[in-house]
Design a protein around this motif. Structure first.
Motif, PDB file in Angstrom:
ATOM      1  N   LEU A  41       0.817  -1.209   0.000  1.00 39.73           N
ATOM      2  CA  LEU A  41       0.000   0.000   0.000  1.00 39.73           C
ATOM      3  C   LEU A  41       0.858   1.271   0.000  1.00 39.73           C
ATOM      4  O   LEU A  41       0.676   2.134  -0.869  1.00 39.73           O
ATOM      5  CB  LEU A  41      -0.981  -0.007   1.173  1.00 39.73           C
ATOM      6  CG  LEU A  41      -1.944   1.155   1.259  1.00 39.73           C
ATOM      7  CD1 LEU A  41      -2.853   1.210   0.039  1.00 39.73           C
ATOM      8  CD2 LEU A  41      -2.780   1.054   2.531  1.00 39.73           C
ATOM      9  N   PRO A  42       1.822   1.413   0.910  1.00 37.52           N
ATOM     10  CA  PRO A  42       2.641   2.631   0.875  1.00 37.52           C
ATOM     11  C   PRO A  42       3.434   2.791  -0.426  1.00 37.52           C
ATOM     12  O   PRO A  42       3.563   3.909  -0.936  1.00 37.52           O
ATOM     13  CB  PRO A  42       3.594   2.475   2.063  1.00 37.52           C
ATOM     14  CG  PRO A  42       2.937   1.498   2.964  1.00 37.52           C
ATOM     15  CD  PRO A  42       2.139   0.587   2.084  1.00 37.52           C
ATOM     16  N   ALA A  43       3.937   1.691  -0.975  1.00 34.62           N
ATOM     17  CA  ALA A  43       4.720   1.782  -2.213  1.00 34.62           C
ATOM     18  C   ALA A  43       3.864   2.253  -3.386  1.00 34.62           C
ATOM     19  O   ALA A  43       4.289   3.113  -4.169  1.00 34.62           O
ATOM     20  CB  ALA A  43       5.364   0.430  -2.529  1.00 34.62           C
ATOM     21  N   VAL A  44       2.672   1.719  -3.504  1.00 34.65           N
ATOM     22  CA  VAL A  44       1.807   2.107  -4.623  1.00 34.65           C
ATOM     23  C   VAL A  44       1.301   3.533  -4.441  1.00 34.65           C
ATOM     24  O   VAL A  44       1.263   4.309  -5.405  1.00 34.65           O
ATOM     25  CB  VAL A  44       0.634   1.116  -4.796  1.00 34.65           C
ATOM     26  CG1 VAL A  44      -0.347   1.617  -5.840  1.00 34.65           C
ATOM     27  CG2 VAL A  44       1.163  -0.253  -5.184  1.00 34.65           C
ATOM     28  N   LEU A  45       0.945   3.914  -3.226  1.00 41.35           N
ATOM     29  CA  LEU A  45       0.501   5.289  -2.992  1.00 41.35           C
ATOM     30  C   LEU A  45       1.633   6.282  -3.286  1.00 41.35           C
ATOM     31  O   LEU A  45       1.401   7.340  -3.873  1.00 41.35           O
ATOM     32  CB  LEU A  45      -0.009   5.455  -1.561  1.00 41.35           C
ATOM     33  CG  LEU A  45      -1.275   4.667  -1.217  1.00 41.35           C
ATOM     34  CD1 LEU A  45      -1.644   4.866   0.251  1.00 41.35           C
ATOM     35  CD2 LEU A  45      -2.432   5.023  -2.126  1.00 41.35           C
ATOM     36  N   ASP A  46       2.850   5.924  -2.916  1.00 40.13           N
ATOM     37  CA  ASP A  46       4.009   6.775  -3.218  1.00 40.13           C
ATOM     38  C   ASP A  46       4.213   6.885  -4.727  1.00 40.13           C
ATOM     39  O   ASP A  46       4.476   7.976  -5.248  1.00 40.13           O
ATOM     40  CB  ASP A  46       5.261   6.220  -2.543  1.00 40.13           C
ATOM     41  CG  ASP A  46       6.454   7.139  -2.697  1.00 40.13           C
ATOM     42  OD1 ASP A  46       6.340   8.331  -2.353  1.00 40.13           O
ATOM     43  OD2 ASP A  46       7.499   6.655  -3.176  1.00 40.13           O
ATOM     44  N   LEU A  47       4.088   5.777  -5.436  1.00 38.23           N
ATOM     45  CA  LEU A  47       4.208   5.791  -6.897  1.00 38.23           C
ATOM     46  C   LEU A  47       3.155   6.708  -7.516  1.00 38.23           C
ATOM     47  O   LEU A  47       3.444   7.488  -8.418  1.00 38.23           O
ATOM     48  CB  LEU A  47       4.068   4.374  -7.449  1.00 38.23           C
ATOM     49  CG  LEU A  47       4.104   4.219  -8.965  1.00 38.23           C
ATOM     50  CD1 LEU A  47       5.464   4.645  -9.520  1.00 38.23           C
ATOM     51  CD2 LEU A  47       3.791   2.791  -9.354  1.00 38.23           C
ATOM     52  N   ALA A  48       1.932   6.632  -7.004  1.00 39.78           N
ATOM     53  CA  ALA A  48       0.858   7.484  -7.521  1.00 39.78           C
ATOM     54  C   ALA A  48       1.149   8.957  -7.254  1.00 39.78           C
ATOM     55  O   ALA A  48       0.851   9.819  -8.089  1.00 39.78           O
ATOM     56  CB  ALA A  48      -0.475   7.085  -6.913  1.00 39.78           C
ATOM     57  N   LEU A  49       1.754   9.262  -6.120  1.00 35.70           N
ATOM     58  CA  LEU A  49       2.106  10.656  -5.828  1.00 35.70           C
ATOM     59  C   LEU A  49       3.233  11.149  -6.736  1.00 35.70           C
ATOM     60  O   LEU A  49       3.222  12.286  -7.201  1.00 35.70           O
ATOM     61  CB  LEU A  49       2.520  10.795  -4.361  1.00 35.70           C
ATOM     62  CG  LEU A  49       1.395  10.746  -3.342  1.00 35.70           C
ATOM     63  CD1 LEU A  49       1.956  10.700  -1.929  1.00 35.70           C
ATOM     64  CD2 LEU A  49       0.472  11.943  -3.498  1.00 35.70           C
ATOM     65  N   GLN A  50       4.206  10.286  -6.995  1.00 34.23           N
ATOM     66  CA  GLN A  50       5.357  10.673  -7.824  1.00 34.23           C
ATOM     67  C   GLN A  50       4.996  10.834  -9.293  1.00 34.23           C
ATOM     68  O   GLN A  50       5.473  11.756  -9.950  1.00 34.23           O
ATOM     69  CB  GLN A  50       6.475   9.634  -7.698  1.00 34.23           C
ATOM     70  CG  GLN A  50       7.156   9.633  -6.366  1.00 34.23           C
ATOM     71  CD  GLN A  50       8.225   8.562  -6.298  1.00 34.23           C
ATOM     72  OE1 GLN A  50       8.808   8.172  -7.306  1.00 34.23           O
ATOM     73  NE2 GLN A  50       8.479   8.065  -5.101  1.00 34.23           N
TER      74      GLN A  50
END
Length: 118
Positions: A41-50
């Motif tokens: 979850l944190p990795a995908v949310l970070d990817l979406a933010l980037q």
């Protein structure tokens, strides 16, 4: 125990996930699934933010928790899964901004997506 999945059809896999969908929901929501809650979850949310995608396809969305989180960030999200039960739960957990589709991914036409997660 490991099982070889090479001979399974999408239907076989969907039937297995139909049986597990409610338990999966409990595992994620309760926080028991540490790998999902602390890694995926944190990795995908970070990817979406980037990457700042406008439209996201969550392939194999399961019960839709990731799709719901992405939609809460203002993203347009489409969730696809072959498990009918998982899609039912996803629709109950989400608002109308997310399109959940009960289908095999290979039959969908993918147009104008800016991020595909699986």
């Amino acid at each position: 125990m490991f099982r070889i999945a090479a001979n399974k059809t999408t239907r076989d896999i969907a039937v297995e996930w139909d049986a597990l969908a409610s338990k999966r929901q409990q595992q994620i929501i309760s926080g028991v699934d540490i790998s999902y809650n602390r890694v995926i979850l944190p990795a995908v949310l970070d990817l979406a933010l980037q990457t700042k995608p406008n439209r996201i396809l969550d392939a194999g969305c399961g019960i839709g928790i990731l799709a719901v989180r992405l939609a809460s960030m203002g993203k347009e999200v489409i969730g696809v899964d072959p498990s009918a039960r998982s899609i039912e739960i996803a629709q109950l957990l989400s608002d109308r901004r997310i399109s959940f589709i009960h289908a095999k991914l290979k039959i969908l036409r993918l147009a104008s997506l800016t991020l595909l997660i699986s």
